[in-house]
Design an enzyme around this catalytic site. Structure first.
Site, PDB file in Angstrom:
ATOM      1  N   PHE A  72       0.737  -1.241  -0.593  1.00 42.96           N
ATOM      2  CA  PHE A  72      -0.164   0.189   0.191  1.00 42.96           C
ATOM      3  C   PHE A  72       0.820   1.368  -0.229  1.00 42.96           C
ATOM      4  O   PHE A  72       0.169   2.879  -0.370  1.00 42.96           O
ATOM      5  CB  PHE A  72      -0.507   0.526   1.478  1.00 42.96           C
ATOM      6  CG  PHE A  72      -2.081  -1.148   1.704  1.00 42.96           C
ATOM      7  CD1 PHE A  72      -2.888  -0.346   0.512  1.00 42.96           C
ATOM      8  CD2 PHE A  72      -1.646  -2.129   2.155  1.00 42.96           C
ATOM      9  CE1 PHE A  72      -4.341  -2.073   0.989  1.00 42.96           C
ATOM     10  CE2 PHE A  72      -2.447  -3.219   2.253  1.00 42.96           C
ATOM     11  CZ  PHE A  72      -3.881  -2.987   1.497  1.00 42.96           C
ATOM     12  N   TYR A 139       0.507  10.429 -10.989  1.00 42.44           N
ATOM     13  CA  TYR A 139      -0.017   8.369 -10.473  1.00 42.44           C
ATOM     14  C   TYR A 139      -0.759   7.943 -11.153  1.00 42.44           C
ATOM     15  O   TYR A 139       0.261   6.924 -10.809  1.00 42.44           O
ATOM     16  CB  TYR A 139      -0.921   9.737  -9.187  1.00 42.44           C
ATOM     17  CG  TYR A 139      -1.383   8.418  -8.237  1.00 42.44           C
ATOM     18  CD1 TYR A 139      -1.196   7.787  -7.645  1.00 42.44           C
ATOM     19  CD2 TYR A 139      -2.944   8.629  -9.046  1.00 42.44           C
ATOM     20  CE1 TYR A 139      -2.202   6.968  -6.944  1.00 42.44           C
ATOM     21  CE2 TYR A 139      -3.359   7.545  -8.202  1.00 42.44           C
ATOM     22  CZ  TYR A 139      -2.715   6.915  -7.056  1.00 42.44           C
ATOM     23  OH  TYR A 139      -3.604   5.702  -6.316  1.00 42.44           O
ATOM     24  N   LYS A 143       1.708   3.625 -11.247  1.00 38.36           N
ATOM     25  CA  LYS A 143       0.935   2.759 -11.064  1.00 38.36           C
ATOM     26  C   LYS A 143       0.154   2.415 -12.402  1.00 38.36           C
ATOM     27  O   LYS A 143       0.818   0.446 -11.777  1.00 38.36           O
ATOM     28  CB  LYS A 143      -0.700   3.194 -10.802  1.00 38.36           C
ATOM     29  CG  LYS A 143      -0.353   3.745  -9.083  1.00 38.36           C
ATOM     30  CD  LYS A 143      -0.029   2.516  -7.972  1.00 38.36           C
ATOM     31  CE  LYS A 143      -0.473   3.600  -6.443  1.00 38.36           C
ATOM     32  NZ  LYS A 143      -0.284   2.536  -5.807  1.00 38.36           N
ATOM     33  N   PHE A 167     -11.393   2.203  -6.702  1.00 39.01           N
ATOM     34  CA  PHE A 167     -12.105   3.231  -7.301  1.00 39.01           C
ATOM     35  C   PHE A 167     -11.958   4.591  -5.872  1.00 39.01           C
ATOM     36  O   PHE A 167     -10.880   4.462  -5.606  1.00 39.01           O
ATOM     37  CB  PHE A 167     -12.974   3.029  -7.788  1.00 39.01           C
ATOM     38  CG  PHE A 167     -13.083   3.001  -9.042  1.00 39.01           C
ATOM     39  CD1 PHE A 167     -14.021   3.793 -10.006  1.00 39.01           C
ATOM     40  CD2 PHE A 167     -12.782   1.567  -9.808  1.00 39.01           C
ATOM     41  CE1 PHE A 167     -13.533   3.425 -11.273  1.00 39.01           C
ATOM     42  CE2 PHE A 167     -12.396   1.176 -10.771  1.00 39.01           C
ATOM     43  CZ  PHE A 167     -12.966   1.611 -12.173  1.00 39.01           C
ATOM     44  N   ASN A 168     -12.577   5.086  -5.758  1.00 42.25           N
ATOM     45  CA  ASN A 168     -12.767   5.828  -4.277  1.00 42.25           C
ATOM     46  C   ASN A 168     -12.787   5.473  -2.975  1.00 42.25           C
ATOM     47  O   ASN A 168     -13.958   5.545  -2.641  1.00 42.25           O
ATOM     48  CB  ASN A 168     -13.788   7.430  -4.507  1.00 42.25           C
ATOM     49  CG  ASN A 168     -12.659   8.527  -5.224  1.00 42.25           C
ATOM     50  OD1 ASN A 168     -12.697   8.113  -6.810  1.00 42.25           O
ATOM     51  ND2 ASN A 168     -12.791   9.483  -5.027  1.00 42.25           N
ATOM     52  N   GLY A 281      -6.280  17.198 -14.774  1.00 43.23           N
ATOM     53  CA  GLY A 281      -6.101  15.586 -14.884  1.00 43.23           C
ATOM     54  C   GLY A 281      -6.536  14.346 -13.677  1.00 43.23           C
ATOM     55  O   GLY A 281      -6.692  13.851 -13.260  1.00 43.23           O
ATOM     56  N   ASP A 282      -7.876  15.660 -13.639  1.00 45.40           N
ATOM     57  CA  ASP A 282      -9.852  15.052 -13.037  1.00 45.40           C
ATOM     58  C   ASP A 282     -10.420  14.797 -13.996  1.00 45.40           C
ATOM     59  O   ASP A 282     -10.801  15.416 -14.840  1.00 45.40           O
ATOM     60  CB  ASP A 282      -9.843  16.363 -12.312  1.00 45.40           C
ATOM     61  CG  ASP A 282      -9.896  16.069 -10.503  1.00 45.40           C
ATOM     62  OD1 ASP A 282      -8.989  15.101 -10.066  1.00 45.40           O
ATOM     63  OD2 ASP A 282      -9.822  16.945 -10.059  1.00 45.40           O
TER      64      ASP A 282
END
Length: 327
Positions: A72, A139, A143, A167-168, A281-282
């Site tokens: 993590f 980011y 990953k 996800f969130n 980036g959103d």
């Protein structure tokens, strides 16, 4: 099974440790405590250290007779990754390579990776594992690079790995033992509750002109305990020499405005907000198709309701305000 949990003092990692303990495993936490919390390490031994310390991590694996790793430890702020890509590639990519090399030195060949939906970028439908991965920020790119590394390490070195793209993450432990504490806090639900609790004056809504039903970003929220359960279940599908990946979400999208409305209803408090410019980036919308995870892992979310996530977070905030950073 003895499992090294990197970042196990953090939000998702600590909840995973509780799930592992409940499933009969022994979690051993490795954390540098830059963003994690020593008080959140409650379910097994703690080792203070950094994933970049390859030789030392290998020695810790031998010391604790580690049989698998759950990873993590990472940097995870989209906006920060755009301004500091060097830090993200150093921690998320180089750090993971260091950890994998420590595993090889110690003879450990089972790996569960905390990945993200940010590897997909802009997708205008429920995202499945078959969708192309085109990240739009460092980011997500970092990953995705690790996922590629895991495929190659599985083929070349036999390391069995599973990447869980969630996800969130939201909510808190319903028992009140663990919760979400970041400094700075950037996640929507806790910030919304900070406003409800009088710890912030208002919430900034970044973008109100997206092509979504109310103009604000839509996200798939998943309870942190459900994420933790999926990590424990993923241990059962590790297969030598293979890489597997699963999306973790509820399949339901909620806009920023909807989250605010539900938080007001649950807390009984008004939540002031103001419109702010979009953040670079959103993506407008990120919603999961988690069919594959449900089938392969036998995984079914216990807390799919957004109301439960908000209520559990509100309970933790009201009980543990002294632990929260000044807002």
């Amino acid at each position: 099974m003895k499992i090294l949990v990197t970042g196990g003092a953090g939000f998702i990692g600590s909840h995973a440790c509780k799930a592992l303990k409940a499933a009969g495993h022994e979690p051993v936490v490795l954390d540098n405590l830059r963003t994690g919390h020593r008080w959140a390490v409650r379910y097994g031994p703690f080792e203070h250290g950094d994933i970049l310390e390859t030789s030392r991590i290998a020695a810790l694996m031998r010391k604790h007779e580690i049989e698998a790793v759950m990873h993590f430890a990472a940097l995870a702020y989209v906006g920060e990754s755009i301004s500091q890509p060097d830090a993200y590639y150093q921690t998320n990519v180089v750090g993971t390579l260091s950890l994998l090399d420590a595993m090889r030195l110690a003879g450990v060949n089972r790996f569960i990776f905390s990945s993200t939906c940010a590897t997909f970028g802009n997708v205008d439908h429920h995202i499945s594992e078959a969708d192309p991965q085109n990240p739009i920020n460092p980011y997500g790119a970092s990953k995705l690079m690790v996922e590629r590394i895991l495929r190659d390490y599985a083929s070349a070195f036999g390391i069995a790995s599973v990447a869980l793209r969630y996800f969130n993450a939201a909510g808190s432990d319903p028992d009140g033992e663990l919760g979400e504490i970041h400094d700075p806090e950037t996640h929507l639900i806790p910030i919304t509750l900070f406003v409800a609790g009088g710890m912030r004056d208002k919430l900034n809504v970044f973008g109100t002109d997206y092509d979504t039903p109310d103009g604000t970003c839509v996200r798939d929220y998943i309870h942190v305990c459900d994420l933790a359960d999926a990590h424990a279940a993923a241990l059962g599908v590790l297969e030598a020499g293979t890489f597997k990946a699963f999306n973790l979400g509820n399949g339901n999208g909620f806009s920023v405005r909807q989250v605010i409305d539900r938080a007001e209803a649950i807390t009984g408090k008004p939540i002031a907000w103001e419109a702010s410019p979009r953040r670079e980036g959103d993506p407008p919308s990120l919603v999961a198709d988690a069919t594959a995870a449900r089938a392969a892992l036998g995984w079914h979310p216990r807390y799919p309701s957004l109301d439960d996530m908000i209520a559990h977070s509100w309970d933790f905030l009201t009980e543990h305000r002294a632990r929260l950073p000044e807002s």
